[in-house]
Write a protein that holds these residues in place. Structure first.
Motif, mmCIF file in Angstrom:
data_model
loop_
_atom_site.group_PDB
_atom_site.id
_atom_site.type_symbol
_atom_site.label_atom_id
_atom_site.label_comp_id
_atom_site.label_asym_id
_atom_site.label_seq_id
_atom_site.Cartn_x
_atom_site.Cartn_y
_atom_site.Cartn_z
ATOM 1 N N SER A 121 0.829 -1.210 0.000
ATOM 2 C CA SER A 121 0.000 0.000 0.000
ATOM 3 C C SER A 121 0.859 1.254 0.000
ATOM 4 N N THR A 122 1.966 1.235 0.747
ATOM 5 C CA THR A 122 2.868 2.381 0.777
ATOM 6 C C THR A 122 3.423 2.673 -0.607
ATOM 7 N N ASP A 123 3.882 1.627 -1.286
ATOM 8 C CA ASP A 123 4.438 1.806 -2.629
ATOM 9 C C ASP A 123 3.367 2.282 -3.609
ATOM 10 N N ALA A 124 2.140 1.764 -3.468
ATOM 11 C CA ALA A 124 1.075 2.106 -4.412
ATOM 12 C C ALA A 124 0.708 3.587 -4.335
ATOM 13 N N ILE A 125 0.510 4.106 -3.119
ATOM 14 C CA ILE A 125 0.102 5.507 -3.016
ATOM 15 C C ILE A 125 1.246 6.441 -3.383
ATOM 16 N N ASN A 126 2.478 6.092 -2.986
ATOM 17 C CA ASN A 126 3.604 6.959 -3.336
ATOM 18 C C ASN A 126 3.906 6.937 -4.827
ATOM 19 N N LYS A 127 3.690 5.799 -5.470
ATOM 20 C CA LYS A 127 3.861 5.721 -6.923
ATOM 21 C C LYS A 127 2.847 6.632 -7.622
ATOM 22 N N SER A 128 1.589 6.598 -7.160
ATOM 23 C CA SER A 128 0.551 7.444 -7.756
ATOM 24 C C SER A 128 0.869 8.922 -7.555
ATOM 25 N N ILE A 129 1.295 9.276 -6.338
ATOM 26 C CA ILE A 129 1.650 10.669 -6.056
ATOM 27 C C ILE A 129 2.837 11.098 -6.908
ATOM 28 N N GLN A 130 3.831 10.221 -7.028
ATOM 29 C CA GLN A 130 5.027 10.537 -7.813
ATOM 30 C C GLN A 130 4.666 10.781 -9.278
ATOM 31 N N GLU A 131 3.832 9.912 -9.837
ATOM 32 C CA GLU A 131 3.437 10.073 -11.237
ATOM 33 C C GLU A 131 2.666 11.371 -11.444
ATOM 34 N N TYR A 132 1.786 11.695 -10.510
ATOM 35 C CA TYR A 132 0.985 12.916 -10.606
ATOM 36 C C TYR A 132 1.870 14.165 -10.534
ATOM 37 N N THR A 133 2.772 14.214 -9.565
ATOM 38 C CA THR A 133 3.624 15.393 -9.401
ATOM 39 C C THR A 133 4.682 15.485 -10.496
ATOM 40 N N ASP A 134 5.199 14.343 -10.948
ATOM 41 C CA ASP A 134 6.176 14.358 -12.047
ATOM 42 C C ASP A 134 5.551 14.931 -13.312
ATOM 43 N N GLU A 135 4.284 14.591 -13.547
ATOM 44 C CA GLU A 135 3.584 15.105 -14.728
ATOM 45 C C GLU A 135 3.477 16.633 -14.677
ATOM 46 N N ILE A 136 3.189 17.171 -13.486
ATOM 47 C CA ILE A 136 3.091 18.623 -13.325
ATOM 48 C C ILE A 136 4.447 19.292 -13.551
ATOM 49 N N ILE A 137 5.482 18.703 -12.965
ATOM 50 C CA ILE A 137 6.829 19.265 -13.119
ATOM 51 C C ILE A 137 7.294 19.191 -14.569
ATOM 52 N N ASP A 138 7.086 18.041 -15.198
ATOM 53 C CA ASP A 138 7.510 17.878 -16.598
ATOM 54 C C ASP A 138 6.780 18.853 -17.517
ATOM 55 N N ARG A 139 5.494 19.083 -17.248
ATOM 56 C CA ARG A 139 4.718 20.024 -18.056
ATOM 57 C C ARG A 139 5.274 21.438 -17.901
ATOM 58 N N TYR A 140 5.615 21.790 -16.663
ATOM 59 C CA TYR A 140 6.187 23.115 -16.420
ATOM 60 C C TYR A 140 7.526 23.272 -17.150
ATOM 61 N N LYS A 141 8.383 22.260 -17.053
ATOM 62 C CA LYS A 141 9.684 22.333 -17.723
ATOM 63 C C LYS A 141 9.511 22.475 -19.233
ATOM 64 N N ALA A 142 8.550 21.751 -19.791
ATOM 65 C CA ALA A 142 8.301 21.851 -21.231
ATOM 66 C C ALA A 142 7.812 23.249 -21.593
ATOM 67 N N ASP A 143 6.970 23.851 -20.743
ATOM 68 C CA ASP A 143 6.474 25.209 -20.993
ATOM 69 C C ASP A 143 7.607 26.224 -20.935
ATOM 70 N N VAL A 144 8.526 26.041 -19.990
ATOM 71 C CA VAL A 144 9.676 26.946 -19.880
ATOM 72 C C VAL A 144 10.529 26.867 -21.136
ATOM 73 N N GLU A 145 10.759 25.639 -21.586
ATOM 74 C CA GLU A 145 11.600 25.452 -22.772
ATOM 75 C C GLU A 145 10.946 26.054 -24.016
ATOM 76 N N SER A 146 9.646 25.817 -24.180
ATOM 77 C CA SER A 146 8.969 26.324 -25.371
ATOM 78 C C SER A 146 8.820 27.842 -25.339
ATOM 79 N N ALA A 147 8.757 28.439 -24.139
ATOM 80 C CA ALA A 147 8.602 29.897 -24.022
ATOM 81 C C ALA A 147 9.889 30.637 -24.322
ATOM 82 N N GLY A 148 11.019 29.945 -24.171
ATOM 83 C CA GLY A 148 12.308 30.583 -24.465
ATOM 84 C C GLY A 148 12.567 31.823 -23.629
ATOM 85 N N GLY A 149 12.120 31.804 -22.371
ATOM 86 C CA GLY A 149 12.373 32.941 -21.478
ATOM 87 C C GLY A 149 11.386 34.074 -21.616
ATOM 88 N N GLU A 150 10.385 33.923 -22.468
ATOM 89 C CA GLU A 150 9.433 35.006 -22.681
ATOM 90 C C GLU A 150 8.040 34.692 -22.127
#
Length: 299
Positions: A121-150
């Protein structure tokens, strides 16, 4: 004298206010013990600590002539429940030109009744949380890259333990993304302490029951009442665009149990109302679901 003392202690035990579910479990164990070894006596003391997160603690004292029969019967007393808690968290922070992110990522630990870690159960909930937060972080990083500082963007993800009752542990994530306007979303994870498993909305109801219709009907009723009472409140209901209208909840709609023990259904911004309404919540009266909800979840 001994019998008088035992009778007095038994009377004091029955006068102690304890949760019905806990009383049933303990008394079931006592009945089993009496069947297996009638000559032995078992006395159960229960203490409860105050507060929303209070957990019952059981101390079982086996009196004279205890033996293998009583020990075997005691082992048959059902477990009272798992323990879930946030044990640590990490934080992702970034500032790039006019773009920033602050994402808090908790780590949850689920323990069995005997104090050992329920690794599955510990691994299951932390895996779900990790996937959810990683998706948010990855989306932000992609937005930063595509914006080129603007670009102009703020991403904030916070969490809190929203329910910690005898039956349920729930951790809520509130995400806010601000660009030209803001966008609010809510994500909630739940652990059923009776099983130690992650659950969704359907799991708090009795198997085979129809919970979707009564809850959906009540939400529609609340929407109409709110709109009638306040002209600034608007929901997509009986509108000129029927396909936008609220139809019903689903088996995995976002929910939580509030501090009063009531079921609350949560909709993200834009799901059932204009974006300006933000995320919206509906408290479901207990009488709407009391015949179909499992014991221990709502009051």
């Amino acid at each position: 004298m001994k019998d008088e003392r035992l009778n007095k202690m038994n009377q004091e035990y029955h006068e102690i206010p304890i949760p019905a579910e806990l009383r049933q479990r303990v008394e079931a164990g006592i009945r089993e013990a009496k069947k297996e070894q009638k000559k032995n006596k078992m006395i159960v003391f229960v203490k409860t600590a105050g507060g929303a997160a209070a957990a019952a603690v059981i101390a079982i004292t086996v009196m004279a002539n205890s033996g293998a029969g009583i020990a075997h019967a005691m082992a048959k007393i059902p477990v009272i429940g798992a323990i879930a808690e946030v044990v640590t968290f990490r934080e992702y922070r970034d500032i790039t030109e006019n773009m920033s992110a602050n994402v808090k990522v908790p780590e949850v630990e689920v323990k069995n009744e005997d104090g050992t870690v329920n690794q599955e159960s510990t691994d299951a909930i932390n895996k779900s949380i990790q996937e959810y937060t990683d998706e948010i972080i990855d989306r932000y990083k992609a937005d930063v890259e595509s914006a080129g500082g603007e670009g102009h963007q703020e991403v904030d993800l916070s969490y809190k333990v929203i329910t910690d009752s005898d039956r349920l542990f729930s951790i809520r994530f509130d995400k806010l993304v601000v660009m030209a306007s803001g966008e609010e979303t809510v994500k909630i994870y739940h652990i059923d302490k009776q099983t130690g498993k992650m659950i969704n909305l359907s799991d708090i109801f009795k198997e085979g029951t129809n919970f979707i219709d009564p809850i959906s009907n009540n939400i529609r009723k609340q929407m109409k009442e709110q709109m009638a009472a306040d002209e600034n409140v608007s929901y997509w209901l009986d509108s000129e665009v029927p396909e936008w209208d609220f139809q019903s909840i689903t088996a995995d709609s976002t929910f939580y149990i509030n501090e009063n023990g009531k079921l609350v259904i949560v909709f993200n911004e834009g799901d059932v109302a204009p974006m300006c309404m933000g995320s919206v919540e509906f408290v479901i009266p207990t009488e709407v679901i009391q015949d179909i909800v499992q014991d221990g979840f709502v009051q």
